[in-house]
Write an enzyme that holds these catalytic residues in place. Structure first.
Site, short mmCIF file in Angstrom:
data_model
loop_
_atom_site.label_atom_id
_atom_site.label_comp_id
_atom_site.label_asym_id
_atom_site.label_seq_id
_atom_site.Cartn_x
_atom_site.Cartn_y
_atom_site.Cartn_z
N PRO A 111 0.86 -1.22 -0.02
CA PRO A 111 -0.01 0.02 0.11
C PRO A 111 0.93 1.23 -0.09
O PRO A 111 1.65 1.39 0.80
CB PRO A 111 -0.63 -0.25 1.32
CG PRO A 111 -0.78 -1.64 1.78
CD PRO A 111 0.60 -2.26 1.08
N GLU A 112 0.53 2.13 -1.01
CA GLU A 112 1.25 3.54 -1.00
C GLU A 112 0.55 4.75 -0.45
O GLU A 112 -0.51 4.20 -0.02
CB GLU A 112 1.74 3.71 -2.25
CG GLU A 112 2.76 2.76 -3.18
CD GLU A 112 4.35 2.75 -2.32
OE1 GLU A 112 4.42 3.71 -1.51
OE2 GLU A 112 4.79 1.75 -2.80
N ARG B 215 1.73 -10.94 5.92
CA ARG B 215 3.09 -11.12 5.92
C ARG B 215 3.53 -10.52 7.24
O ARG B 215 4.80 -10.54 7.55
CB ARG B 215 3.55 -10.41 4.86
CG ARG B 215 3.25 -10.68 3.38
CD ARG B 215 3.94 -10.07 2.21
NE ARG B 215 3.44 -10.49 1.01
CZ ARG B 215 3.77 -10.06 -0.10
NH1 ARG B 215 4.78 -9.21 -0.11
NH2 ARG B 215 3.20 -10.35 -1.44
N ARG C 69 22.93 17.43 -8.26
CA ARG C 69 22.92 15.91 -8.04
C ARG C 69 22.68 15.31 -9.55
O ARG C 69 21.84 15.63 -10.22
CB ARG C 69 21.59 15.73 -7.14
CG ARG C 69 21.54 16.35 -5.87
CD ARG C 69 20.48 15.90 -5.05
NE ARG C 69 20.49 14.32 -4.77
CZ ARG C 69 20.09 14.16 -3.55
NH1 ARG C 69 18.93 14.74 -2.91
NH2 ARG C 69 19.92 12.69 -3.04
#
Length: 271
Positions: free
Chosen positions: A2-3, A110, A152
């Site tokens: 899940p994000e 899990r 960067r």
């Protein structure tokens, strides 16, 4: 996993069932999650009213009258609002039983999720205090991202997935946002121009908001509080669409591995 959109969908889905309600009891069937559930949590939470329910990154914060519970769904966790009398199924590890006769049930096959307790400001908890800005906040804007990228050489996709730069932009949403912004995922972050940062920030916000409205994206385990999958997958432009025609220009979508994560892009639409 899940994000952010899935966690925000969960927050919105359970909010009306928990905020303002009194917790009658907390039933812990399996305390051994990513971090062991504190033994005293059920006693501390029982009898308290839920004052508000917040999200910080992918954490849900249940603010009670005295103290807060901090919950993370982990890789496969889900929260469901059910009648408290509903028999538990496999992997139903925790029930938060409300005075309404309903319970908030945490299922986590899990066991990579977590449920913790704090008596102090939850945003200062060691798991939350160093988190970067929220992607849907005003703080996250083109100027901020340009500063974070300055000088960067890291690929732009990896930069926007870096939780020390911005929280909650997972792999699916990073690929989709880069497509909408017309930016190739391999480009060095420091070489983007300011209008591209502005476009990318807008795309990230748009993608996340669209995913929240669609109830998230189901790839494997995620279901929302009603037990339904998220439907944003049906609207994906590039993710897991290798060799399929681009929905905009019909060029086949390409795939490669970047930072041990699958990346998808359109070689025509993204420069």
């Amino acid at each position: 996993m899940p994000e952010l959109p899935e966690v925000e969908t969960t927050r919105r889905g359970i909010e009306s069932s928990v905020v303002g309600r009194v917790i009658e009891k907390v039933i812990v069937r399996e305390p051994r999650l990513r971090w062991r559930i504190p033994k005293q949590l059920p006693e501390l939470a029982a009898g308290q009213r839920v004052v508000q329910l917040r999200r910080r990154a992918k954490y849900l914060v249940f603010d009670l009258e005295r103290g807060s519970m901090i919950l993370h769904l982990g890789m496969s966790g889900s929260l469901r609002v059910l009648p408290a009398t509903t028999p538990p199924s496999m992997h139903d590890h925790v029930d938060i039983v409300m005075d309404s006769g309903q319970c908030l049930r945490f299922n986590d096959p899990r066991r990579f999720g977590s449920l913790l307790w704090t008596d102090t400001d939850p945003l200062q908890h060691k798991l939350l205090k160093s988190l970067a800005p929220e992607p849907l906040s005003d703080e996250f804007n083109g100027e901020y991202l340009a500063r974070a990228a300055k000088g960067r050489s890291v690929a732009i996709k990896q930069l926007i997935m870096n939780g020390q730069v911005v929280v909650g932009v997972g792999n699916i949403y990073a690929s989709e946002a880069l497509f909408r912004a017309g930016v190739r995922p391999r480009r060095a972050a420091g070489r983007l121009k300011r209008p591209e940062f502005d476009a990318l920030v807008k795309a990230i916000k748009d993608v996340l908001n669209d995913a929240i409205r669609a109830g998230g994206t189901t790839l494997r385990d995620y279901i929302n509080p009603e037990g339904n999958p998220g439907y944003f997958r049906q609207k994906l432009y590039v993710y897991e669409r290798t060799k399929d025609p681009c929905r905009v220009c019909k060029t086949p979508i390409k795939h490669f591995v970047q930072g041990q994560r699958s990346t998808y892009f359109c070689p025509q639409c993204q420069k």
